[in-house]
Enzyme design. Structure first.
Site, PDB file in Angstrom:
ATOM      1  CG  ASP A 193      -9.543  -0.535   5.059  1.00  0.00           C
ATOM      2  OD1 ASP A 193      -9.177  -0.834   3.717  1.00  0.00           O
ATOM      3  OD2 ASP A 193      -8.741  -0.646   6.068  1.00  0.00           O
ATOM      4  CE  LYS A 250      -3.813  -2.405   2.255  1.00  0.00           C
ATOM      5  NZ  LYS A 250      -4.480  -2.624   3.600  1.00  0.00           N
ATOM      6  CD  GLN A 281      -3.367  -4.556   6.733  1.00  0.00           C
ATOM      7  OE1 GLN A 281      -3.389  -3.246   6.058  1.00  0.00           O
ATOM      8  NE2 GLN A 281      -4.033  -5.620   6.377  1.00  0.00           N
TER       9      GLN A 281
END
Length: 331
Positions: A147, A80, A124
């Site tokens: 997200d 990412k 995460q």
């Protein structure tokens, strides 16, 4: 003699048909190259960012919080960060050891919520067991939830309102779109009912849009006649996390197969000691398909690039304007 020749002719005709059919299937099967599409999308994003900055606009800023040293999480976050560089984003990585307290992590989330320079951020997953993932997700400002996991974004997605769509389902939609795969009226079976992939994928595939307008069935560990459902499906989206679960006898000729699975299976021949394996037994299933995603190189790269797309939207304030009333975090 005449009957024997007729029998022989019929047998030769059958053999020719079988050979032609197998050859035809191999010719029409197309590999969905997620890696190539993701690179294309990143270049499109980079060009738009360059234009924004050239006009005096703000460079999008994505922050990521990583807790502990999980191998998969380390790999994904590194990818990412690298994608941010390609897209021209500013990126920040905030690391904590696995023993960080829940309150300390939540305090950092609140800090990022208030940081005007951060357009979007992610925490995460998975998190250590002593930290409530749901509490962390709900503490994130939904306007920075790139997200797409916050209940507000999930709810808006489910009724077709603009929002940040979770990355993996959004990436799958992009693949279907870029390969011009027909979805309207098709029977789509989603294998798996997770909040991250299965549920949002089912909702998106039934919406009145393209890709969408499909007749959707969700199958899971308690489903009866799962094999039969798959055999009747025009599109199968496998997100079970069970390596090689989907076999050739579960797939009809010409089906579209999207494999979301990425399980690390031990493999002594690999330098890493493992092989990434999908939910679909690729070598068996591929010859029967019209389209199929490989693992790796299919859905995975699109998940990351979808996060980049959401970050660009956040930077442009394209989904949520500052005038929107902020809904406070749950107590």
């Amino acid at each position: 003699m005449q009957n024997f020749l007729l029998f022989l002719l019929c047998r030769l005709t059958d053999l020719y048909y079988i050979c032609w059919k197998e050859s035809f299937n191999k010719e029409i099967m197309q590999l969905i190259d997620g890696k190539a599409i993701s690179e294309q999308v990143k270049q499109e994003i980079a060009a738009e960012v360059a234009e924004i900055v050239a006009k005096g606009g703000k460079r999008p800023h994505l922050a990521a919080i990583l807790v502990g040293h999980d191998g998969g999480s380390e790999t994904y976050v590194a990818a990412k960060v690298k994608a941010c560089e390609v897209c021209g984003f500013k990126s920040s990585l905030i690391r904590y050891e696995a023993d960080v307290t829940e309150e300390e992590l939540l305090a950092k989330v609140r800090e990022l919520n208030e940081d005007a320079d951060v357009d979007g951020f992610i925490v995460q997953l998975p998190l250590p067991k002593h930290i409530s993932e749901q509490k962390v997700i709900e503490t994130i400002d939904y306007r920075k939830d790139v997200d797409g996991f916050h209940p507000i974004n999930v709810g808006r997605m489910s009724i077709g309102l603009p929002c940040y769509v979770s990355a993996t389902p959004n990436g799958i939609l992009e693949l279907l779109k870029r390969y011009h795969i027909e979805t309207q009226g098709k029977k789509c079976v989603v294998l798996g009912r997770s909040n991250i992939v299965g549920k949002p994928m089912a909702a998106l595939m039934m919406q009145k849009s393209y890709p969408g307008d499909a007749t959707v069935t969700v199958c899971h560990s308690r489903s009866k006649d799962l094999v039969k459902e798959c055999q009747e499906a025009d599109i199968i989206i496998a997100a079970l996390g069970q390596p090689n679960f989907v076999k050739a006898d579960m797939v009809k000729e010409g089906a579209v197969i999207i494999d979301v699975g990425t399980t690390r299976v031990p493999d002594a021949s690999k330098k890493s000691g493992f092989k990434l394996t999908g939910d679909v037994k690729f070598d068996e299933v591929a010859p029967k398909c019209s389209y199929i995603t490989p693992v790796p190189g299919g859905v995975g790269p699109m998940t990351i690039v979808s996060l980049m797309k959401n970050t660009l939207l956040a930077g442009k304030k394209a989904i949520y304007k500052l005038s929107l009333i902020h809904i406070s975090e749950p107590t």
